[in-house]
Motif scaffolding. Structure first.
Motif, PDB file in Angstrom:
ATOM      1  N   ILE A 112     -21.194   7.819  -5.403  1.00  0.00           N
ATOM      2  CA  ILE A 112     -21.615   8.955  -6.217  1.00  0.00           C
ATOM      3  C   ILE A 112     -21.252   8.676  -7.673  1.00  0.00           C
ATOM      4  CG2 ILE A 112     -21.462  10.622  -4.339  1.00  0.00           C
ATOM      5  CD1 ILE A 112     -18.774  11.530  -5.481  1.00  0.00           C
ATOM      6  N   LEU A 113     -21.951   9.357  -8.576  1.00  0.00           N
ATOM      7  CA  LEU A 113     -21.801   9.137 -10.005  1.00  0.00           C
ATOM      8  C   LEU A 113     -21.347  10.418 -10.696  1.00  0.00           C
ATOM      9  CD1 LEU A 113     -25.157   7.210 -10.652  1.00  0.00           C
ATOM     10  CD2 LEU A 113     -22.917   6.254 -10.057  1.00  0.00           C
ATOM     11  N   PRO A 114     -20.794  10.323 -11.912  1.00  0.00           N
ATOM     12  CA  PRO A 114     -20.447  11.542 -12.657  1.00  0.00           C
ATOM     13  C   PRO A 114     -21.675  12.445 -12.790  1.00  0.00           C
ATOM     14  CG  PRO A 114     -19.546   9.608 -13.746  1.00  0.00           C
ATOM     15  CD  PRO A 114     -20.430   9.094 -12.650  1.00  0.00           C
ATOM     16  N   ILE A 150     -25.703  -0.424  -7.603  1.00  0.00           N
ATOM     17  CA  ILE A 150     -24.434   0.247  -7.885  1.00  0.00           C
ATOM     18  C   ILE A 150     -23.445  -0.754  -8.497  1.00  0.00           C
ATOM     19  CG2 ILE A 150     -22.465   1.435  -6.845  1.00  0.00           C
ATOM     20  CD1 ILE A 150     -25.045   3.093  -6.929  1.00  0.00           C
ATOM     21  N   ASP A 151     -22.745  -0.332  -9.552  1.00  0.00           N
ATOM     22  CA  ASP A 151     -21.741  -1.193 -10.190  1.00  0.00           C
ATOM     23  C   ASP A 151     -20.451  -1.131  -9.365  1.00  0.00           C
ATOM     24  OD1 ASP A 151     -20.114  -2.681 -11.817  1.00  0.00           O
ATOM     25  OD2 ASP A 151     -20.395  -1.462 -13.614  1.00  0.00           O
ATOM     26  N   ALA A 170     -24.304  -4.411   0.012  1.00  0.00           N
ATOM     27  CA  ALA A 170     -25.575  -3.674   0.062  1.00  0.00           C
ATOM     28  C   ALA A 170     -25.666  -2.664  -1.077  1.00  0.00           C
ATOM     29  CB  ALA A 170     -25.719  -2.980   1.415  1.00  0.00           C
ATOM     30  N   LEU A 171     -24.548  -1.998  -1.416  1.00  0.00           N
ATOM     31  CA  LEU A 171     -24.566  -1.087  -2.563  1.00  0.00           C
ATOM     32  C   LEU A 171     -24.840  -1.850  -3.856  1.00  0.00           C
ATOM     33  CD1 LEU A 171     -21.614   1.434  -2.042  1.00  0.00           C
ATOM     34  CD2 LEU A 171     -24.046   1.750  -1.550  1.00  0.00           C
ATOM     35  N   PRO A 214     -16.659   5.191 -13.510  1.00  0.00           N
ATOM     36  CA  PRO A 214     -18.106   5.381 -13.612  1.00  0.00           C
ATOM     37  C   PRO A 214     -18.786   5.572 -12.260  1.00  0.00           C
ATOM     38  CG  PRO A 214     -17.590   3.061 -13.831  1.00  0.00           C
ATOM     39  CD  PRO A 214     -16.276   3.780 -13.700  1.00  0.00           C
ATOM     40  N   VAL A 215     -18.096   5.176 -11.197  1.00  0.00           N
ATOM     41  CA  VAL A 215     -18.631   5.281  -9.835  1.00  0.00           C
ATOM     42  C   VAL A 215     -17.460   5.548  -8.895  1.00  0.00           C
ATOM     43  CG1 VAL A 215     -19.968   4.165  -8.002  1.00  0.00           C
ATOM     44  CG2 VAL A 215     -20.324   3.474 -10.385  1.00  0.00           C
ATOM     45  N   VAL A 216     -17.671   6.419  -7.920  1.00  0.00           N
ATOM     46  CA  VAL A 216     -16.721   6.586  -6.820  1.00  0.00           C
ATOM     47  C   VAL A 216     -17.451   6.248  -5.528  1.00  0.00           C
ATOM     48  CG1 VAL A 216     -15.286   8.181  -5.501  1.00  0.00           C
ATOM     49  CG2 VAL A 216     -15.333   8.323  -8.005  1.00  0.00           C
TER      50      VAL A 216
END
Length: 226
Positions: A43-45, A114-115, A108-109, A19-21
């Motif tokens: 970044i996300l899909p 962000i997951d 911080a992300l 779901p997240v890179v």
């Protein structure tokens, strides 16, 4: 200009269900002064194509990096930079300090929404120095030259480089004798000569200055601490 990094690797992770890179890259590992900084770029899909001028930070001029950095911020879901201080590098070693800095960036992300726990982390290089620093395991994949080939890692490298360079320019104002606005804390001949003449500053990695080969041929001034 060299070939632009792509999203080919990241899209493979998305196709496999990520779901997240998060691309990860470090800056300042080989410096003798200043923090080591680790950029993290999530970044996300469905992410748009990366900025056209994005490259590994080492392949961009300072002016071009300054142009590209805000484009990375606008393109990515979130970016952050973690730091480890010179004293931490002296106490724990550079590899552990890299892990500390990256962990701080990932925190911080997380704080930005962000997951991180569900992410796939793409780490530049062949050595996973991040896993030992984590309290909870993440899916971490290493890739040699990911900063050149993978857009998320190139984005992380640009953000980290701009961040660290700004810190070194600010530190130069306080300790101008070392020339950090130009050498950014790396061991240039002029920088090493300044250390030999004036001793180490509070921003130097003191254990690194004790390497026998580092100051060979330079005569420290009386009272200088190297």
């Amino acid at each position: 200009m060299s070939a632009a990094p792509t999203l080919e690797v990241e899209q493979g992770f998305f196709a496999a269900g990520a779901p997240v890179v998060i691309g990860v890259d470090e800056v300042g590992r080989g410096a003798i002064a200043g923090v080591v900084a680790v950029g993290v770029c999530a970044i996300l899909p469905g992410v748009d194509a990366p900025p056209a001028r994005l490259r590994d930070s080492k392949l961009l001029s300072p002016a071009r990096r300054a142009e590209v950095e805000p484009l990375v911020h606008a393109w990515a879901a979130a970016v952050a930079v973690g730091e480890a201080e010179p004293a931490e590098i002296d106490e724990h070693g550079i590899v552990a300090a890299l892990g500390m800095a990256a962990r701080r960036g990932l925190i911080a992300l997380h704080e930005a929404g962000i997951d991180v726990g569900a992410s796939t982390v793409l780490l530049d290089g062949s050595h996973d120095w991040l896993t030992p620093a984590l309290s909870s395991p993440l899916r971490i994949l290493t890739r040699v030259k990911a900063d050149r080939d993978c857009a998320s890692v190139a984005g992380a490298s640009v953000v980290a480089k701009q961040h660290r360079d700004a810190l070194m320019v600010a530190d130069h104002e306080r300790w101008p004798v070392y020339g950090w606005s130009g050498n950014k804390g790396y061991g240039s001949p002029d920088h090493l000569a300044a250390v030999a003449a004036h001793g180490a500053s509070p921003r130097h990695r003191v254990t690194w200055l004790r390497a026998p080969s580092l100051l060979d041929g330079l005569d420290p001034a009386p009272g200088a601490t190297v």
